[in-house]
Design a protein around this motif. Structure first.
Motif, PDB file in Angstrom:
ATOM      1  N   GLU A 131       0.825  -1.205   0.000  1.00 60.29           N
ATOM      2  CA  GLU A 131       0.000   0.000   0.000  1.00 60.29           C
ATOM      3  C   GLU A 131       0.863   1.262   0.000  1.00 60.29           C
ATOM      4  O   GLU A 131       0.556   2.232  -0.691  1.00 60.29           O
ATOM      5  N   LEU A 132       1.960   1.237   0.750  1.00 54.82           N
ATOM      6  CA  LEU A 132       2.873   2.377   0.699  1.00 54.82           C
ATOM      7  C   LEU A 132       3.436   2.548  -0.704  1.00 54.82           C
ATOM      8  O   LEU A 132       3.538   3.681  -1.214  1.00 54.82           O
ATOM      9  N   ASP A 133       3.798   1.442  -1.341  1.00 54.54           N
ATOM     10  CA  ASP A 133       4.347   1.522  -2.693  1.00 54.54           C
ATOM     11  C   ASP A 133       3.301   2.040  -3.676  1.00 54.54           C
ATOM     12  O   ASP A 133       3.623   2.775  -4.619  1.00 54.54           O
ATOM     13  N   ALA A 134       2.038   1.661  -3.462  1.00 57.64           N
ATOM     14  CA  ALA A 134       0.962   2.171  -4.327  1.00 57.64           C
ATOM     15  C   ALA A 134       0.817   3.681  -4.176  1.00 57.64           C
ATOM     16  O   ALA A 134       0.586   4.401  -5.162  1.00 57.64           O
ATOM     17  N   LEU A 135       0.965   4.182  -2.952  1.00 57.51           N
ATOM     18  CA  LEU A 135       0.908   5.627  -2.734  1.00 57.51           C
ATOM     19  C   LEU A 135       2.033   6.330  -3.491  1.00 57.51           C
ATOM     20  O   LEU A 135       1.811   7.360  -4.142  1.00 57.51           O
ATOM     21  N   VAL A 136       3.226   5.766  -3.398  1.00 52.20           N
ATOM     22  CA  VAL A 136       4.368   6.365  -4.110  1.00 52.20           C
ATOM     23  C   VAL A 136       4.125   6.325  -5.607  1.00 52.20           C
ATOM     24  O   VAL A 136       4.323   7.324  -6.322  1.00 52.20           O
ATOM     25  N   ARG A 137       3.699   5.187  -6.106  1.00 47.24           N
ATOM     26  CA  ARG A 137       3.500   4.999  -7.548  1.00 47.24           C
ATOM     27  C   ARG A 137       2.449   5.955  -8.102  1.00 47.24           C
ATOM     28  O   ARG A 137       2.578   6.450  -9.235  1.00 47.24           O
ATOM     29  N   ARG A 138       1.426   6.241  -7.307  1.00 43.07           N
ATOM     30  CA  ARG A 138       0.341   7.115  -7.761  1.00 43.07           C
ATOM     31  C   ARG A 138       0.599   8.591  -7.456  1.00 43.07           C
ATOM     32  O   ARG A 138      -0.262   9.431  -7.701  1.00 43.07           O
ATOM     33  N   GLY A 139       1.760   8.908  -6.912  1.00 42.42           N
ATOM     34  CA  GLY A 139       2.116  10.308  -6.703  1.00 42.42           C
ATOM     35  C   GLY A 139       1.504  10.951  -5.484  1.00 42.42           C
ATOM     36  O   GLY A 139       1.378  12.185  -5.430  1.00 42.42           O
ATOM     37  N   TYR A 140       1.146  10.156  -4.468  1.00 41.91           N
ATOM     38  CA  TYR A 140       0.598  10.717  -3.237  1.00 41.91           C
ATOM     39  C   TYR A 140       1.718  11.195  -2.330  1.00 41.91           C
ATOM     40  O   TYR A 140       2.828  10.661  -2.346  1.00 41.91           O
ATOM     41  N   HIS A 141       1.408  12.211  -1.511  1.00 46.55           N
ATOM     42  CA  HIS A 141       2.370  12.773  -0.563  1.00 46.55           C
ATOM     43  C   HIS A 141       1.762  12.742   0.835  1.00 46.55           C
ATOM     44  O   HIS A 141       0.656  13.243   1.047  1.00 46.55           O
ATOM     45  N   THR A 142       2.483  12.150   1.783  1.00 45.40           N
ATOM     46  CA  THR A 142       1.979  12.107   3.155  1.00 45.40           C
ATOM     47  C   THR A 142       2.105  13.478   3.803  1.00 45.40           C
ATOM     48  O   THR A 142       3.052  14.220   3.550  1.00 45.40           O
ATOM     49  N   ILE A 143       1.128  13.800   4.643  1.00 46.56           N
ATOM     50  CA  ILE A 143       1.112  15.091   5.330  1.00 46.56           C
ATOM     51  C   ILE A 143       0.966  14.875   6.831  1.00 46.56           C
ATOM     52  O   ILE A 143       0.631  13.784   7.293  1.00 46.56           O
TER      53      ILE A 143
ATOM     54  N   ARG B 149     -12.646  12.443  10.082  1.00 46.69           N
ATOM     55  CA  ARG B 149     -12.859  11.022   9.820  1.00 46.69           C
ATOM     56  C   ARG B 149     -11.631  10.340   9.202  1.00 46.69           C
ATOM     57  O   ARG B 149     -10.935  10.910   8.375  1.00 46.69           O
ATOM     58  N   ARG B 150     -11.429   9.083   9.635  1.00 50.52           N
ATOM     59  CA  ARG B 150     -10.373   8.234   9.087  1.00 50.52           C
ATOM     60  C   ARG B 150     -10.991   6.912   8.622  1.00 50.52           C
ATOM     61  O   ARG B 150     -12.050   6.525   9.079  1.00 50.52           O
ATOM     62  N   LYS B 151     -10.266   6.201   7.768  1.00 51.61           N
ATOM     63  CA  LYS B 151     -10.695   4.892   7.296  1.00 51.61           C
ATOM     64  C   LYS B 151      -9.717   3.830   7.781  1.00 51.61           C
ATOM     65  O   LYS B 151      -8.505   3.956   7.567  1.00 51.61           O
ATOM     66  N   ILE B 152     -10.228   2.794   8.450  1.00 52.08           N
ATOM     67  CA  ILE B 152      -9.363   1.672   8.823  1.00 52.08           C
ATOM     68  C   ILE B 152      -8.954   0.924   7.562  1.00 52.08           C
ATOM     69  O   ILE B 152      -9.802   0.531   6.752  1.00 52.08           O
ATOM     70  N   ALA B 153      -7.661   0.734   7.367  1.00 49.41           N
ATOM     71  CA  ALA B 153      -7.159   0.018   6.201  1.00 49.41           C
ATOM     72  C   ALA B 153      -7.606  -1.448   6.280  1.00 49.41           C
ATOM     73  O   ALA B 153      -7.345  -2.130   7.269  1.00 49.41           O
ATOM     74  N   ASP B 154      -8.278  -1.915   5.253  1.00 51.32           N
ATOM     75  CA  ASP B 154      -8.834  -3.266   5.231  1.00 51.32           C
ATOM     76  C   ASP B 154      -7.769  -4.254   4.766  1.00 51.32           C
ATOM     77  O   ASP B 154      -7.284  -4.158   3.637  1.00 51.32           O
ATOM     78  N   PRO B 155      -7.387  -5.224   5.595  1.00 48.19           N
ATOM     79  CA  PRO B 155      -6.364  -6.185   5.185  1.00 48.19           C
ATOM     80  C   PRO B 155      -6.769  -7.026   3.983  1.00 48.19           C
ATOM     81  O   PRO B 155      -5.913  -7.655   3.340  1.00 48.19           O
ATOM     82  N   GLN B 156      -8.071  -7.055   3.665  1.00 44.29           N
ATOM     83  CA  GLN B 156      -8.545  -7.854   2.538  1.00 44.29           C
ATOM     84  C   GLN B 156      -8.481  -7.113   1.206  1.00 44.29           C
ATOM     85  O   GLN B 156      -8.728  -7.704   0.163  1.00 44.29           O
ATOM     86  N   TRP B 157      -8.178  -5.816   1.246  1.00 45.46           N
ATOM     87  CA  TRP B 157      -8.078  -5.079  -0.009  1.00 45.46           C
ATOM     88  C   TRP B 157      -6.961  -5.641  -0.879  1.00 45.46           C
ATOM     89  O   TRP B 157      -5.857  -5.931  -0.390  1.00 45.46           O
TER      90      TRP B 157
END
Length: 283
Positions: free
Chosen positions: A88-100, A257-265
Protein backbone atom coordinates in the motif's frame (compact mmCIF):
# COMPACT_ATOMS: atom_id res chain seq x y z
CA UNK A 1 -10.82 -7.93 19.98
CA UNK A 2 -8.42 -10.20 21.84
CA UNK A 3 -5.77 -7.49 22.28
CA UNK A 4 -8.41 -5.12 23.63
CA UNK A 5 -9.42 -7.62 26.31
CA UNK A 6 -5.79 -7.97 27.33
CA UNK A 7 -5.73 -4.24 28.06
CA UNK A 8 -8.03 -4.76 31.03
CA UNK A 9 -5.36 -6.85 32.71
CA UNK A 10 -2.72 -4.26 31.83
CA UNK A 11 -4.85 -1.48 33.31
CA UNK A 12 -5.43 -3.45 36.49
CA UNK A 13 -1.69 -3.99 36.87
CA UNK A 14 -1.06 -0.28 36.36
CA UNK A 15 -3.62 0.64 38.99
CA UNK A 16 -1.90 -1.76 41.37
CA UNK A 17 1.42 0.00 40.84
CA UNK A 18 2.98 -2.77 38.71
CA UNK A 19 4.49 -1.01 35.71
CA UNK A 20 5.84 -2.97 32.75
CA UNK A 21 9.59 -3.25 32.35
CA UNK A 22 11.07 -1.07 29.62
CA UNK A 23 12.38 -2.90 26.57
CA UNK A 24 15.56 -2.06 24.73
CA UNK A 25 15.07 0.47 21.97
CA UNK A 26 16.44 -0.95 18.74
CA UNK A 27 15.26 0.17 15.33
CA UNK A 28 16.13 3.32 13.43
CA UNK A 29 17.67 6.26 15.23
CA UNK A 30 16.50 9.88 15.18
CA UNK A 31 16.46 11.89 12.00
CA UNK A 32 19.00 14.68 11.57
CA UNK A 33 16.56 16.79 9.55
CA UNK A 34 15.47 20.10 11.12
CA UNK A 35 11.83 20.22 12.23
CA UNK A 36 9.49 21.61 9.56
CA UNK A 37 8.06 25.10 9.93
CA UNK A 38 4.61 24.88 11.52
CA UNK A 39 1.87 26.21 9.22
CA UNK A 40 -0.64 28.80 10.42
CA UNK A 41 -3.77 27.27 11.93
CA UNK A 42 -6.96 29.23 12.69
CA UNK A 43 -8.93 27.38 15.35
CA UNK A 44 -11.72 29.96 15.05
CA UNK A 45 -12.29 29.25 11.36
CA UNK A 46 -15.83 29.06 9.98
CA UNK A 47 -17.19 25.57 10.66
CA UNK A 48 -18.93 25.26 7.29
CA UNK A 49 -15.71 26.12 5.47
CA UNK A 50 -13.78 23.56 7.53
CA UNK A 51 -16.33 20.82 6.82
CA UNK A 52 -16.31 21.62 3.10
CA UNK A 53 -12.54 21.05 2.93
CA UNK A 54 -12.66 17.61 4.56
CA UNK A 55 -11.64 15.64 1.48
CA UNK A 56 -8.12 14.48 2.32
CA UNK A 57 -7.92 10.67 2.61
CA UNK A 58 -6.82 9.55 6.09
CA UNK A 59 -5.86 5.93 6.75
CA UNK A 60 -5.78 4.11 10.09
CA UNK A 61 -3.64 1.04 10.83
CA UNK A 62 -3.37 -1.09 13.97
CA UNK A 63 -1.32 -4.30 14.16
CA UNK A 64 1.24 -5.11 11.48
CA UNK A 65 1.84 -8.86 11.48
CA UNK A 66 0.80 -12.00 9.61
CA UNK A 67 -2.68 -13.27 10.42
CA UNK A 68 -2.90 -16.70 12.05
CA UNK A 69 -5.54 -19.38 12.57
CA UNK A 70 -5.84 -18.24 16.18
CA UNK A 71 -7.08 -14.80 15.11
CA UNK A 72 -10.83 -14.33 15.18
CA UNK A 73 -12.74 -12.66 12.37
CA UNK A 74 -12.95 -9.53 14.51
CA UNK A 75 -9.19 -9.60 15.16
CA UNK A 76 -8.40 -9.86 11.47
CA UNK A 77 -10.02 -6.52 10.70
CA UNK A 78 -7.16 -4.89 12.63
CA UNK A 79 -4.24 -7.09 11.56
CA UNK A 80 -2.44 -5.89 8.44
CA UNK A 81 0.15 -8.34 7.02
CA UNK A 82 3.47 -6.48 6.63
CA UNK A 83 3.74 -7.32 2.92
CA UNK A 84 0.26 -5.90 2.31
CA UNK A 85 1.17 -2.75 4.25
CA UNK A 86 4.34 -2.20 2.22
CA UNK A 87 2.39 -2.78 -1.01
CA UNK A 88 0.00 0.00 0.00
CA UNK A 89 2.87 2.38 0.70
CA UNK A 90 4.35 1.52 -2.69
CA UNK A 91 0.96 2.17 -4.33
CA UNK A 92 0.91 5.63 -2.73
CA UNK A 93 4.37 6.37 -4.11
CA UNK A 94 3.50 5.00 -7.55
CA UNK A 95 0.34 7.12 -7.76
CA UNK A 96 2.12 10.31 -6.70
CA UNK A 97 0.60 10.72 -3.24
CA UNK A 98 2.37 12.77 -0.56
CA UNK A 99 1.98 12.11 3.16
CA UNK A 100 1.11 15.09 5.33
CA UNK A 101 1.08 15.91 9.05
CA UNK A 102 -1.95 16.84 11.18
CA UNK A 103 -0.57 20.40 11.34
CA UNK A 104 -0.65 20.59 7.54
CA UNK A 105 -4.14 19.12 7.49
CA UNK A 106 -5.44 21.65 10.04
CA UNK A 107 -3.83 24.55 8.21
CA UNK A 108 -5.66 23.42 5.07
CA UNK A 109 -8.98 22.86 6.85
CA UNK A 110 -8.94 26.15 8.75
CA UNK A 111 -7.22 28.57 6.35
CA UNK A 112 -7.33 26.85 2.98
CA UNK A 113 -3.54 26.51 2.99
CA UNK A 114 -2.24 24.61 -0.01
CA UNK A 115 -1.29 20.97 0.37
CA UNK A 116 1.10 18.94 -1.79
CA UNK A 117 -0.34 17.14 -4.80
CA UNK A 118 -2.47 14.16 -3.82
CA UNK A 119 -2.19 14.49 -0.04
CA UNK A 120 -2.82 11.57 2.30
CA UNK A 121 -2.49 11.28 6.08
CA UNK A 122 -1.35 7.92 7.51
CA UNK A 123 -2.09 7.03 11.13
CA UNK A 124 -1.50 4.19 13.59
CA UNK A 125 -3.44 3.42 16.78
CA UNK A 126 -2.64 1.83 20.15
CA UNK A 127 1.22 1.85 20.25
CA UNK A 128 1.81 -1.76 19.17
CA UNK A 129 5.56 -2.28 18.94
CA UNK A 130 5.38 -3.59 15.37
CA UNK A 131 4.49 -0.03 14.35
CA UNK A 132 7.94 1.04 15.56
CA UNK A 133 9.81 -2.03 14.31
CA UNK A 134 8.12 -2.39 10.91
CA UNK A 135 6.18 0.75 10.02
CA UNK A 136 8.80 3.34 10.94
CA UNK A 137 11.60 1.87 8.77
CA UNK A 138 9.16 1.36 5.87
CA UNK A 139 7.96 4.96 6.13
CA UNK A 140 11.45 6.44 6.37
CA UNK A 141 12.67 4.36 3.43
CA UNK A 142 9.97 6.00 1.32
CA UNK A 143 10.43 9.49 2.84
CA UNK A 144 6.94 9.38 4.35
CA UNK A 145 5.51 10.73 7.57
CA UNK A 146 2.71 9.39 9.77
CA UNK A 147 0.81 10.06 13.00
CA UNK A 148 0.93 7.61 15.92
CA UNK A 149 -1.99 7.72 18.36
CA UNK A 150 -0.51 6.32 21.57
CA UNK A 151 -2.41 4.67 24.42
CA UNK A 152 -0.26 5.22 27.50
CA UNK A 153 -1.27 2.37 29.84
CA UNK A 154 0.54 -0.16 27.62
CA UNK A 155 3.88 1.61 27.26
CA UNK A 156 6.73 -0.67 28.24
CA UNK A 157 4.56 -3.81 28.25
CA UNK A 158 5.20 -6.84 26.06
CA UNK A 159 4.05 -6.26 22.50
CA UNK A 160 3.86 -2.50 22.85
CA UNK A 161 6.26 0.42 22.45
CA UNK A 162 8.49 1.76 25.16
CA UNK A 163 8.60 5.42 26.09
CA UNK A 164 11.99 5.64 24.42
CA UNK A 165 10.55 4.31 21.17
CA UNK A 166 7.73 6.86 21.31
CA UNK A 167 10.35 9.58 21.78
CA UNK A 168 12.31 8.28 18.80
CA UNK A 169 9.19 8.35 16.63
CA UNK A 170 8.91 12.04 17.40
CA UNK A 171 12.60 12.62 16.71
CA UNK A 172 12.24 10.81 13.38
CA UNK A 173 9.71 13.41 12.22
CA UNK A 174 6.55 11.48 13.02
CA UNK A 175 3.63 13.02 14.93
CA UNK A 176 2.92 11.54 18.37
CA UNK A 177 -0.70 12.00 19.45
CA UNK A 178 -3.01 10.89 22.27
CA UNK A 179 -5.34 7.87 22.35
CA UNK A 180 -6.50 7.83 26.00
CA UNK A 181 -5.00 5.91 28.90
CA UNK A 182 -6.61 2.48 28.39
CA UNK A 183 -8.92 2.70 25.36
CA UNK A 184 -12.24 3.28 27.12
CA UNK A 185 -15.00 4.83 25.00
CA UNK A 186 -15.23 8.60 25.33
CA UNK A 187 -19.03 8.63 25.36
CA UNK A 188 -18.97 6.73 28.69
CA UNK A 189 -16.76 9.16 30.63
CA UNK A 190 -17.89 10.89 33.82
CA UNK A 191 -16.19 12.61 36.75
CA UNK A 192 -12.48 11.74 37.02
CA UNK A 193 -12.53 9.81 33.75
CA UNK A 194 -11.66 13.00 31.88
CA UNK A 195 -8.54 13.48 33.96
CA UNK A 196 -7.53 9.81 33.79
CA UNK A 197 -8.23 9.26 30.11
CA UNK A 198 -7.52 12.67 28.54
CA UNK A 199 -5.56 15.09 30.74
CA UNK A 200 -2.94 12.81 32.28
CA UNK A 201 -2.11 10.74 29.16
CA UNK A 202 -1.75 13.90 27.07
CA UNK A 203 0.61 15.41 29.65
CA UNK A 204 2.60 12.19 29.87
CA UNK A 205 3.11 12.07 26.11
CA UNK A 206 4.17 15.72 26.17
CA UNK A 207 6.79 14.87 28.79
CA UNK A 208 8.04 11.97 26.68
CA UNK A 209 8.46 13.94 23.45
CA UNK A 210 9.39 17.26 25.10
CA UNK A 211 6.69 19.45 23.57
CA UNK A 212 2.87 19.78 23.60
CA UNK A 213 0.75 17.01 22.08
CA UNK A 214 -2.03 18.51 19.97
CA UNK A 215 -4.07 15.67 18.44
CA UNK A 216 -6.33 12.87 19.67
CA UNK A 217 -8.07 9.77 18.31
CA UNK A 218 -11.29 8.39 19.84
CA UNK A 219 -11.17 4.72 20.90
CA UNK A 220 -13.40 2.69 18.56
CA UNK A 221 -13.99 5.94 16.65
CA UNK A 222 -16.84 6.81 19.04
CA UNK A 223 -17.17 10.50 19.88
CA UNK A 224 -19.45 12.57 22.06
CA UNK A 225 -20.02 16.34 21.93
CA UNK A 226 -19.47 16.33 25.70
CA UNK A 227 -15.81 15.54 24.98
CA UNK A 228 -15.02 18.58 22.85
CA UNK A 229 -14.52 21.09 25.66
CA UNK A 230 -12.47 18.60 27.70
CA UNK A 231 -10.21 17.88 24.74
CA UNK A 232 -9.59 21.57 24.15
CA UNK A 233 -8.90 22.18 27.84
CA UNK A 234 -6.20 19.51 27.56
CA UNK A 235 -4.60 21.52 24.73
CA UNK A 236 -5.82 19.28 21.90
CA UNK A 237 -6.57 21.05 18.63
CA UNK A 238 -8.41 18.31 16.77
CA UNK A 239 -9.73 14.78 17.21
CA UNK A 240 -10.09 11.88 14.78
CA UNK A 241 -12.92 9.36 14.52
CA UNK A 242 -13.79 6.85 11.74
CA UNK A 243 -15.52 7.14 8.38
CA UNK A 244 -18.55 5.14 9.53
CA UNK A 245 -19.66 8.04 11.74
CA UNK A 246 -20.96 11.48 10.63
CA UNK A 247 -18.98 14.60 11.47
CA UNK A 248 -20.24 17.27 13.83
CA UNK A 249 -20.99 20.36 11.76
CA UNK A 250 -21.04 22.30 15.03
CA UNK A 251 -17.38 21.36 15.62
CA UNK A 252 -15.90 19.52 12.64
CA UNK A 253 -12.28 19.71 13.86
CA UNK A 254 -13.27 17.42 16.73
CA UNK A 255 -14.72 14.76 14.40
CA UNK A 256 -12.25 14.36 11.51
CA UNK A 257 -12.86 11.02 9.82
CA UNK A 258 -10.37 8.23 9.09
CA UNK A 259 -10.70 4.89 7.30
CA UNK A 260 -9.36 1.67 8.82
CA UNK A 261 -7.16 0.02 6.20
CA UNK A 262 -8.83 -3.27 5.23
CA UNK A 263 -6.36 -6.19 5.18
CA UNK A 264 -8.55 -7.85 2.54
CA UNK A 265 -8.08 -5.08 -0.01
CA UNK A 266 -6.15 -5.94 -3.14
CA UNK A 267 -3.86 -3.24 -4.48
CA UNK A 268 -6.58 -2.39 -6.99
CA UNK A 269 -9.16 -2.13 -4.19
CA UNK A 270 -6.81 0.10 -2.22
CA UNK A 271 -6.24 2.45 -5.16
CA UNK A 272 -9.98 2.64 -5.88
CA UNK A 273 -10.74 3.48 -2.24
CA UNK A 274 -7.91 6.01 -2.27
CA UNK A 275 -9.40 7.86 -5.24
CA UNK A 276 -12.73 8.16 -3.38
CA UNK A 277 -10.94 9.56 -0.34
CA UNK A 278 -12.26 6.66 1.78
CA UNK A 279 -15.35 8.80 2.32
CA UNK A 280 -18.29 6.80 1.01
CA UNK A 281 -20.43 7.70 4.01
CA UNK A 282 -21.83 11.21 3.61
CA UNK A 283 -21.06 13.67 6.40
Amino acid sequence: MRRRLALLAVAAAALGGCGGGAKSGGGPGPSNSPPPTRPRIDLNADHAAVAARMRVPILCYHQLRPQTGADSAVDRQYIMPPARFKAELDALVRRGYHTITPDQLLAHLTTGARLPARPVLLSFDDADDDQYRLALPALRRRHMTATFFVMTVVLGNDGYMTRGQVRRLDRAGMTVAAHTWDHHRVDEYAGDDWRTQIDEPTRELARIVGHPVRYFAYPFGVWSPDAFAHLREAGLRAAFQLTEKPISFADPLMTIRRKIADPQWSTRDFERELRSGFLKVAA
